[in-house]
Design a protein around this motif. Structure first.
Motif, PDB file in Angstrom:
ATOM      1  N   CYS A  11      42.689  36.230  28.426  1.00  0.00           N
ATOM      2  CA  CYS A  11      43.373  34.929  28.506  1.00  0.00           C
ATOM      3  C   CYS A  11      42.866  34.065  29.653  1.00  0.00           C
ATOM      4  O   CYS A  11      42.288  34.554  30.616  1.00  0.00           O
ATOM      5  N   ASP A  12      43.134  32.755  29.528  1.00  0.00           N
ATOM      6  CA  ASP A  12      42.788  31.804  30.588  1.00  0.00           C
ATOM      7  C   ASP A  12      43.838  31.820  31.693  1.00  0.00           C
ATOM      8  O   ASP A  12      43.514  31.779  32.879  1.00  0.00           O
ATOM      9  N   ARG A  13      45.110  31.852  31.289  1.00  0.00           N
ATOM     10  CA  ARG A  13      46.213  31.840  32.243  1.00  0.00           C
ATOM     11  C   ARG A  13      47.158  32.994  31.933  1.00  0.00           C
ATOM     12  O   ARG A  13      47.178  33.527  30.827  1.00  0.00           O
ATOM     13  N   GLN A  21      43.568  26.859  24.198  1.00  0.00           N
ATOM     14  CA  GLN A  21      43.784  27.674  25.390  1.00  0.00           C
ATOM     15  C   GLN A  21      44.390  29.023  25.033  1.00  0.00           C
ATOM     16  O   GLN A  21      44.971  29.210  23.965  1.00  0.00           O
ATOM     17  N   LYS A  22      44.285  29.975  25.982  1.00  0.00           N
ATOM     18  CA  LYS A  22      44.811  31.326  25.792  1.00  0.00           C
ATOM     19  C   LYS A  22      45.728  31.665  26.963  1.00  0.00           C
ATOM     20  O   LYS A  22      45.296  31.678  28.111  1.00  0.00           O
ATOM     21  N   GLU A  56      39.727  37.752  20.147  1.00  0.00           N
ATOM     22  CA  GLU A  56      38.990  36.797  20.988  1.00  0.00           C
ATOM     23  C   GLU A  56      37.969  36.012  20.178  1.00  0.00           C
ATOM     24  O   GLU A  56      37.868  34.787  20.286  1.00  0.00           O
ATOM     25  N   PRO A  66      46.054  31.142  36.965  1.00  0.00           N
ATOM     26  CA  PRO A  66      44.831  31.626  36.319  1.00  0.00           C
ATOM     27  C   PRO A  66      44.872  33.139  36.157  1.00  0.00           C
ATOM     28  O   PRO A  66      45.232  33.865  37.090  1.00  0.00           O
TER      29      PRO A  66
END
Length: 323
Positions: free
Chosen positions: A218-220, A34-35, A194, A234
């Motif tokens: 990023c994801d979050r 995750q990011k 990335e 998010p």
């Protein structure tokens, strides 16, 4: 179980006879692959948080809480165990590559150093691997013979990324990795990070003052103010429609492509973050907040539900959810 779990992390610096709180009860979680982005103005505690993750803070810092990396608490690790975790379990890319690289050693030697320290390669193999890593970040292997001053700012930042990836860490912490670079090089470095993170299935914790960069990468996204996380959710949702007034102000400060109004009149945020040694009572953002209530000056706001997978520390947060 998350790869990284931060629980009630507090960091206080000793300054003479007084204690200055820099991070005040931060909770974060990051899963494998995750990011997570961490945003905020200068002085909000972002870099202190990043350095705390690998216990890189000065002796004047006092830490409490938990930082669990693969289930192990970094704060209780022996120095020997911590040395084994740095570079191999988690590594960091600092914002000032020129200050992080040794000016009197060739860059190939510096990339090879973590491989040799962790017993990952013989000197000959480490030298070959240094060339491979340079090519992986878009530099010719021949640049291994160069000294840091012989490289451009963007090239030095690529060297820092190569060093960070040398021992195949599971977590990469990027602390404002593009701050000192021009816009075109920034974009190249961000795309490189990335691509490498995706290709190697590495978890990424990226720190920046630029919500737009974090929303794209990023994801979050977690927004920090005065040492605390005031919003988390998010990344794109937080950037497009932040629930906390501070998050909205950060987002509005950057002109948006295709929006002439924001380009011609970008919105700023009056005032400055509070002095950590003299924090205001109640919500620390209330002196700058355009929608503050009387309760905001009296009560510190805790994170509360603000939509699906979202939290915000504001009395107005989640009004639509609660209605």
């Amino acid at each position: 179980m998350s790869l990284l779990e931060v629980r009630d992390l507090r960091v206080t610096y000793r300054s003479g006879a007084s204690a200055v709180p820099a991070v005040r009860g931060v909770d974060l979680a990051l899963g494998a692959g995750q990011k997570l982005g961490v945003a905020g103005e200068s002085g909000c505690g972002k870099s202190t948080l990043a350095l705390a993750l690998l216990r890189l803070l000065p002796a004047s810092a006092r830490l409490s809480g938990e930082i669990r990396l693969d289930g192990e608490d970094v704060l209780t690790m022996s120095w020997g165990r911590l040395r084994a975790v740095r570079w191999a379990g988690a590594s960091i890319v600092f914002q000032g590559a020129m200050h992080s690289l040794n000016a009197v050693h060739r860059i190939g030697e510096q990339i090879a150093e973590p491989l040799l320290v962790h017993g990952r390669a013989t000197p000959g193999a480490a030298k070959r691997r240094s060339g491979e890593l340079l090519e992986q970040v878009g530099l010719p292997a021949s640049r291994a013979a160069a000294y840091p001053h012989e490289l451009s700012g963007g090239q030095r930042q690529r060297v820092m990324i190569a060093m960070a990836l040398a021992c195949d860490p599971r977590l990469l912490v990027a602390d404002e990795p593009t701050t000192a670079l021009d816009v075109m090089i920034q974009a190249q470095i961000l795309r490189l990070i990335e691509q490498l993170v995706a290709a190697q299935d590495i978890s990424l914790l990226m720190i920046s003052h630029d919500l737009a960069v974090l929303a794209d990468t990023c994801d979050r996204l977690a927004v920090m103010y005065a040492g605390r996380v005031v919003e988390e959710g998010p990344a794109r949702a937080v950037y497009d429609a932040a629930e906390h007034p501070y998050g909205r102000a950060l987002s509005a400060a950057f002109p948006r492509i295709g929006d002439p109004a924001s380009r011609r009149a970008p919105q700023g945020l009056p005032g400055d973050p509070p002095d950590p040694s003299a924090l205001p009572r109640g919500c620390t953002f209330h002196p700058r907040c355009p929608v503050a209530l009387d309760a905001c000056a009296r009560d510190e706001q805790e994170l509360r539900e603000a939509g699906p997978g979202r939290q915000a520390a504001c009395v107005h947060a989640g009004a639509a959810v609660q209605a």
